[in-house]
Each structure stands twice: as structure tokens, then as C-alpha cells.
Design a protein around this motif. Sequence first.
Motif, short mmCIF file in Angstrom:
data_model
loop_
_atom_site.label_atom_id
_atom_site.label_comp_id
_atom_site.label_asym_id
_atom_site.label_seq_id
_atom_site.Cartn_x
_atom_site.Cartn_y
_atom_site.Cartn_z
N ARG A 10 -22.64 0.16 -5.49
CA ARG A 10 -22.68 -1.28 -5.70
C ARG A 10 -21.41 -1.76 -6.36
O ARG A 10 -20.97 -1.20 -7.37
N GLY A 11 -20.81 -2.78 -5.77
CA GLY A 11 -19.60 -3.35 -6.32
C GLY A 11 -18.32 -2.75 -5.78
O GLY A 11 -17.24 -3.30 -5.96
N TYR A 12 -18.43 -1.62 -5.10
CA TYR A 12 -17.22 -0.92 -4.66
C TYR A 12 -16.63 -1.56 -3.41
O TYR A 12 -17.33 -1.76 -2.42
N PRO A 13 -15.32 -1.83 -3.41
CA PRO A 13 -14.65 -2.12 -2.15
C PRO A 13 -14.69 -0.87 -1.27
O PRO A 13 -14.79 0.26 -1.77
N MET A 14 -14.64 -1.10 0.03
CA MET A 14 -14.65 0.00 0.99
C MET A 14 -13.46 -0.15 1.92
O MET A 14 -13.01 -1.26 2.20
N GLY A 15 -12.98 0.97 2.41
CA GLY A 15 -11.83 0.92 3.29
C GLY A 15 -11.92 1.93 4.41
O GLY A 15 -12.68 2.90 4.33
N TRP A 16 -11.16 1.66 5.44
CA TRP A 16 -10.95 2.62 6.52
C TRP A 16 -9.47 3.00 6.53
O TRP A 16 -8.60 2.12 6.56
N PHE A 17 -9.24 4.28 6.51
CA PHE A 17 -7.89 4.84 6.58
C PHE A 17 -7.77 5.62 7.89
O PHE A 17 -8.78 5.97 8.50
N ARG A 18 -6.54 5.91 8.27
CA ARG A 18 -6.33 6.80 9.40
C ARG A 18 -5.11 7.66 9.15
O ARG A 18 -4.21 7.28 8.40
N GLN A 19 -5.13 8.82 9.78
CA GLN A 19 -4.01 9.74 9.67
C GLN A 19 -3.76 10.38 11.02
O GLN A 19 -4.63 11.07 11.56
N ALA A 20 -2.58 10.11 11.55
CA ALA A 20 -2.16 10.71 12.81
C ALA A 20 -1.36 11.98 12.51
O ALA A 20 -0.81 12.13 11.41
N ASP B 149 -3.16 4.16 18.25
CA ASP B 149 -4.30 4.13 17.32
C ASP B 149 -4.96 5.50 17.19
O ASP B 149 -5.86 5.68 16.37
N THR B 150 -4.51 6.45 18.00
CA THR B 150 -5.07 7.80 17.94
C THR B 150 -4.83 8.42 16.57
O THR B 150 -3.69 8.46 16.09
N ALA B 151 -5.90 8.85 15.94
CA ALA B 151 -5.82 9.41 14.58
C ALA B 151 -7.20 9.87 14.15
O ALA B 151 -8.20 9.59 14.82
N VAL B 152 -7.24 10.56 13.03
CA VAL B 152 -8.51 10.79 12.35
C VAL B 152 -8.74 9.61 11.42
O VAL B 152 -7.85 9.26 10.64
N TYR B 153 -9.90 9.00 11.54
CA TYR B 153 -10.23 7.83 10.73
C TYR B 153 -11.18 8.25 9.61
O TYR B 153 -12.17 8.93 9.85
N TYR B 154 -10.84 7.80 8.41
CA TYR B 154 -11.61 8.14 7.22
C TYR B 154 -12.18 6.88 6.57
O TYR B 154 -11.48 5.87 6.43
N CYS B 155 -13.40 6.99 6.14
CA CYS B 155 -14.03 5.95 5.34
C CYS B 155 -13.81 6.30 3.87
O CYS B 155 -13.82 7.49 3.50
N TRP C 30 -14.24 9.87 -0.38
CA TRP C 30 -13.80 9.99 1.01
C TRP C 30 -14.84 10.65 1.89
O TRP C 30 -15.56 11.55 1.44
N GLY C 31 -14.90 10.20 3.13
CA GLY C 31 -15.70 10.88 4.12
C GLY C 31 -14.91 12.02 4.74
O GLY C 31 -13.75 12.26 4.38
N GLN C 32 -15.52 12.70 5.68
CA GLN C 32 -14.90 13.87 6.28
C GLN C 32 -13.98 13.51 7.45
O GLN C 32 -13.19 14.34 7.90
N GLY C 33 -14.08 12.30 7.93
CA GLY C 33 -13.22 11.84 9.00
C GLY C 33 -13.86 11.94 10.37
O GLY C 33 -14.73 12.79 10.61
#
Length: 121
Positions: free
Chosen positions: A30-40, A90-96, A111-114
Amino acid sequence: QVQLVESGGGLVQAGGSLRLSCAASGRTFRGYPMGWFRQAPGKERELVAGISWSGSSTYYADSVKGRFTISRDNAKKTVYLQMNSLKPEDTAVYYCAANSQLRLHSGYDYWGQGTQVTVSS
């Protein structure tokens, strides 16, 4: 601790769409911002999109503005990334990720596992 599990990645042709989901569990986020990252391959991990707890504030990298949309359903503890007009770059591993420091642009600490997203030309 917050556990994050991504889903929805896969192989898609250029111009296609995918929707990524990130389910949170464990300690309340609760209250946390969330993001999506990516790494190619061979590149640094980059923040693609971020969203505040209320959803009233969002951030998008220039490379995805107008194509990607981040959203969240706090009742379901789930964050989404709708990706349209996908490009091979856009090809990459995407992480939450979740940010207990309550910042939108940096300091993500859970972090999620991607999930792999591959866009073919």
C-alpha cells in the motif's frame, strides 16, 4: 517483503501488442509506486514506465511514450503494462518493481523475476 510475479511476455511480430501483468503478494505494498523496467542484452536496465499508488502520476520513457500504458488495480494488487505498436527494439526482459521509498523515478527495491518479450521484424 513484497513478492512480485510477472506474466504475459512472449513472441510477437512488429506492430503487435502484448499486455504484461504483475501480481503482488506478501507484505502490503500500500502506497508504493510501481514500475516496469526492461533490460536488453548488453544494455543497462532502464525504467520504462512508473505509476504512483493512486495512479494520478505516471512516467514513461521517451522511447515508449504514446505506445505503452501503465495501469494498476490496487484491489487486485496487480499492475499492468499495455504495449502497442511494438518494435524489434522493445525486445528485452521486462521486470516489475515496487518502491518502498515512495519515489516514482528511482530507488525501486522489490523486483520480480522478469518476463521475456521478443518482437520479430
